[in-house]
Scaffold this motif. Structure first.
Motif, short mmCIF file in Angstrom:
data_model
loop_
_atom_site.label_atom_id
_atom_site.label_comp_id
_atom_site.label_asym_id
_atom_site.label_seq_id
_atom_site.Cartn_x
_atom_site.Cartn_y
_atom_site.Cartn_z
N ALA A 52 -6.38 3.77 -0.03
CA ALA A 52 -7.28 2.62 0.06
C ALA A 52 -6.58 1.33 -0.34
CB ALA A 52 -8.50 2.86 -0.83
N ALA A 53 -5.74 1.39 -1.36
CA ALA A 53 -5.00 0.19 -1.78
C ALA A 53 -4.03 -0.25 -0.69
CB ALA A 53 -4.26 0.48 -3.08
N LEU A 54 -3.33 0.72 -0.07
CA LEU A 54 -2.41 0.37 1.01
C LEU A 54 -3.15 -0.20 2.21
CD1 LEU A 54 0.12 3.33 0.88
CD2 LEU A 54 0.51 0.95 0.23
N HIS A 55 -4.30 0.38 2.53
CA HIS A 55 -5.08 -0.11 3.66
C HIS A 55 -5.59 -1.53 3.41
CE1 HIS A 55 -8.62 -0.59 6.26
NE2 HIS A 55 -7.86 0.07 7.13
N SER A 56 -6.07 -1.79 2.22
CA SER A 56 -6.54 -3.14 1.93
C SER A 56 -5.39 -4.13 1.94
CB SER A 56 -7.28 -3.18 0.60
OG SER A 56 -6.39 -2.95 -0.47
N HIS A 57 -4.20 -3.68 1.54
CA HIS A 57 -3.03 -4.55 1.60
C HIS A 57 -2.68 -4.87 3.05
CE1 HIS A 57 0.81 -6.32 0.66
NE2 HIS A 57 1.42 -5.43 1.42
N LEU A 58 -2.81 -3.90 3.93
CA LEU A 58 -2.48 -4.14 5.34
C LEU A 58 -3.51 -5.04 6.00
CD1 LEU A 58 -1.29 -0.61 6.47
CD2 LEU A 58 0.09 -2.66 6.12
N VAL A 59 -4.78 -4.90 5.64
CA VAL A 59 -5.84 -5.68 6.28
C VAL A 59 -5.84 -7.12 5.78
CG1 VAL A 59 -8.35 -5.93 6.44
CG2 VAL A 59 -7.30 -3.69 6.76
N SER A 60 -5.82 -7.30 4.46
CA SER A 60 -5.94 -8.66 3.91
C SER A 60 -4.60 -9.30 3.60
CB SER A 60 -6.80 -8.62 2.65
OG SER A 60 -6.12 -7.93 1.62
N GLY A 61 -3.55 -8.51 3.54
CA GLY A 61 -2.24 -9.06 3.20
C GLY A 61 -2.00 -9.17 1.72
N GLU A 62 -3.01 -8.87 0.93
CA GLU A 62 -2.87 -8.92 -0.53
C GLU A 62 -3.18 -7.55 -1.11
OE1 GLU A 62 -5.50 -11.85 -2.00
OE2 GLU A 62 -4.55 -13.48 -0.90
N LEU A 63 -2.55 -7.26 -2.21
CA LEU A 63 -2.82 -6.00 -2.90
C LEU A 63 -4.01 -6.20 -3.82
CD1 LEU A 63 -1.89 -3.10 -3.30
CD2 LEU A 63 -0.47 -3.89 -5.16
N THR A 64 -5.13 -5.56 -3.51
CA THR A 64 -6.32 -5.72 -4.35
C THR A 64 -6.16 -4.85 -5.60
OG1 THR A 64 -7.46 -3.98 -3.16
CG2 THR A 64 -7.84 -6.23 -2.43
N ALA A 65 -6.68 -5.36 -6.68
CA ALA A 65 -6.49 -4.69 -7.97
C ALA A 65 -7.45 -3.53 -8.18
CB ALA A 65 -6.65 -5.70 -9.09
N ARG A 66 -8.59 -3.53 -7.51
CA ARG A 66 -9.62 -2.53 -7.80
C ARG A 66 -9.14 -1.10 -7.57
NH1 ARG A 66 -15.10 -3.92 -5.30
NH2 ARG A 66 -14.79 -5.63 -6.72
N PRO A 67 -8.59 -0.72 -6.40
CA PRO A 67 -8.15 0.68 -6.25
C PRO A 67 -7.02 1.05 -7.19
CG PRO A 67 -8.26 -0.41 -4.12
CD PRO A 67 -8.47 -1.45 -5.14
N VAL A 68 -6.14 0.09 -7.46
CA VAL A 68 -5.02 0.38 -8.37
C VAL A 68 -5.55 0.61 -9.79
CG1 VAL A 68 -2.91 -0.55 -9.36
CG2 VAL A 68 -3.42 -0.94 -6.95
N LEU A 69 -6.49 -0.21 -10.22
CA LEU A 69 -7.05 -0.03 -11.57
C LEU A 69 -7.84 1.26 -11.69
CD1 LEU A 69 -8.17 -3.67 -12.42
CD2 LEU A 69 -6.25 -2.39 -13.36
N ILE A 70 -8.56 1.63 -10.64
CA ILE A 70 -9.29 2.90 -10.68
C ILE A 70 -8.31 4.07 -10.76
CG2 ILE A 70 -10.78 4.43 -9.34
CD1 ILE A 70 -12.15 1.92 -8.23
#
Length: 112
Positions: A52-70
């Protein structure tokens, strides 16, 4: 190519979740049943959250903190909760397929 990698991570996570669920249903006693869901949460859910973190990084171009923190929270809390459940079971003298300290006449260590 990255979608293939994300799909592989999701499949690995789903496989660990399935194996953990089967272990929870089929293993004979509390201590062996405790082992299966901890693997499902750490490896199964961890793989899915990394995907999920990789997918959100590919879609938005930024690494979102929520999946990584979970993921970090799961990797920190799952072993601790499993350890506490096992200690509680030892103090309650639950039966096990393998010999436990109270089966050998030992008392569990008291920690300060």
């Amino acid at each position: 190519m990255s979608e293939v990698f994300i799909s592989i991570l999701l499949l690995i996570g789903a496989a660990f979740a399935l194996i953990g669920s089967l272990g929870l249903a089929k293993l004979p006693d509390f201590f062996t049943r405790l082992h299966a869901p901890t693997k499902a949460t750490t490896l199964g859910l961890g793989g899915m959250l990394i995907a999920a973190a990789l997918h959100s990084h590919l879609v938005s171009g930024e690494l979102t903190a929520r999946p990584v923190l979970i993921t970090v929270f799961l990797f920190m809390t799952a072993p601790i909760s499993a350890h506490l459940l096992a200690r509680a079971a030892i103090y309650r003298k639950l039966r096990s397929c393998a010999p436990l300290p109270h089966d050998r006449g030992e008392t569990p260590r008291e920690e300060a």
